[in-house]
Design a protein around this motif. Sequence first.
Motif, PDB file in Angstrom:
ATOM      1  N   PHE A   1     -42.785 -45.211  55.111  1.00 38.63           N
ATOM      2  CA  PHE A   1     -43.700 -44.295  54.430  1.00 38.63           C
ATOM      3  C   PHE A   1     -44.079 -44.842  53.058  1.00 38.63           C
ATOM      4  O   PHE A   1     -45.258 -44.846  52.673  1.00 38.63           O
ATOM      5  CB  PHE A   1     -43.046 -42.918  54.299  1.00 38.63           C
TER       6      PHE A   1
ATOM      7  N   ILE B   1     -50.336 -41.347  56.880  1.00 42.21           N
ATOM      8  CA  ILE B   1     -49.508 -40.864  57.988  1.00 42.21           C
ATOM      9  C   ILE B   1     -49.669 -41.758  59.210  1.00 42.21           C
ATOM     10  O   ILE B   1     -48.693 -42.114  59.883  1.00 42.21           O
ATOM     11  CB  ILE B   1     -49.874 -39.409  58.336  1.00 42.21           C
TER      12      ILE B   1
ATOM     13  N   MET C   1     -42.954 -37.539  61.456  1.00 38.14           N
ATOM     14  CA  MET C   1     -41.845 -38.372  60.988  1.00 38.14           C
ATOM     15  C   MET C   1     -40.570 -37.548  60.915  1.00 38.14           C
ATOM     16  O   MET C   1     -40.599 -36.306  60.962  1.00 38.14           O
ATOM     17  CB  MET C   1     -42.178 -38.960  59.614  1.00 38.14           C
TER      18      MET C   1
ATOM     19  N   MET D   1     -46.139 -35.649  57.581  1.00 34.19           N
ATOM     20  CA  MET D   1     -44.731 -36.049  57.654  1.00 34.19           C
ATOM     21  C   MET D   1     -43.921 -35.045  58.470  1.00 34.19           C
ATOM     22  O   MET D   1     -43.011 -35.402  59.216  1.00 34.19           O
ATOM     23  CB  MET D   1     -44.152 -36.175  56.247  1.00 34.19           C
TER      24      MET D   1
ATOM     25  N   GLU E   1     -38.090 -38.257  58.390  1.00 35.42           N
ATOM     26  CA  GLU E   1     -37.418 -38.735  57.168  1.00 35.42           C
ATOM     27  C   GLU E   1     -36.557 -37.661  56.522  1.00 35.42           C
ATOM     28  O   GLU E   1     -35.630 -37.971  55.758  1.00 35.42           O
ATOM     29  CB  GLU E   1     -38.464 -39.251  56.173  1.00 35.42           C
TER      30      GLU E   1
END
Length: 287
Positions: free
Chosen positions: A259, A118, A246, A242, A248
Motif C-alpha cells: 500500500f 487501491i 486489503m 482498503m 492490512e
Amino acid sequence: MTGTEPSTGRLGGMREWKAEAGVFLSVAFVAAGVFGAVQPGTGIPTEVVQLTQFGPAAGVAAVALLWPARIRRRLAGALPGPRGSDGTASDGSGSDGGGAHGTGRREALLLLTAPLIIVLSAGAYALVGGDARLTDPRTLEHPFALVVAAQLVGACGEEIGWRCLLQPLARARFGPLAASALVGLVWGLWHVQVLAQAPAYAAGFLAATVAMSVVLGLGLEGVRANRLLLAGGFHTLVNLGMLLAMDEESGAVLPMVLFGAACLVAAVPWVLRRPAVSILTAAHGAR
C-alpha cells in the motif's frame, strides 16, 4: 534589517504559525487518544467510523477559540464558495493558471488517484500471492450506505485539520511539496498505534501518509472552494478501498508495505507535473 521585527512582520508571523500549529497538534493528539479510549463505551463500531478521526477537528476548534479571526482566513476555501476574480487561493497557494476548467480537471484527477492506489496495491498483493479478495459490501456487518456516510464524516473530521489548517500554515513557509511531505509525516505519526507494529509495517504506513499528503497538497493547489469535501472524498475512497480489498488491519506487513509503495507510485505524476504547474501559477500571478 534588524532581528527585532514588529509582531506584524516576518518574526511575528513565524510566532503566530508556531503558536497555531502547536495548539492544533497538541489538541489533535490528546483528543484522538481520548476519543479512542471512550469509543468502546459508546457502542459505535470501528468498522463504521473511528472516533479518533475527530481529533484534528478538535484541534481546529481549539485554534478557532483562541484566534477566531485567523481561523476564518485559514479555512477560507474549505467549504463551497465563490471563486475569486483574481484566481488566487485564499491560503496563498495560487492558481493552476487554467481557470475553472483546469481546476476542475485537477479535482477529478485527485479523486481518481484514490482508486488508482487501491488497484495498484490490491493488484500487487494478488500477484505476490496475498489474500487480495474483494469483499462484497453486502456482507459487512453494517449497511454499506451507513459505512460510506460515516467514513466521509470521519475523513472530513481529519482533513479539516490536516489539509484545511495545517497544510496552508506550512504551505506559506515551506512551499507546496515540502509542506505536503511535512504534513504527511505528522499525519502518519499521529497514528501512534501504528508505531507499535512491526518496523516494516510502520515504514509502509508512513510512506503511504507522506505520499498521499503530497497528492492531496499538490492536487488542492489553487483550488479555492470545496477543499474539505475533496480531501475528505479522497480519504474516504482510500479507506473504503482498503476495507473491501486489503487485510492490512490484521497487522499483516506485506499489504501495508505494498500500500505504501502504491501511494508512492501514484504520487510520482503529481510531483513530475509540479514544475509546469508552478510556471503557470507564476505567469497567472504576474498577469
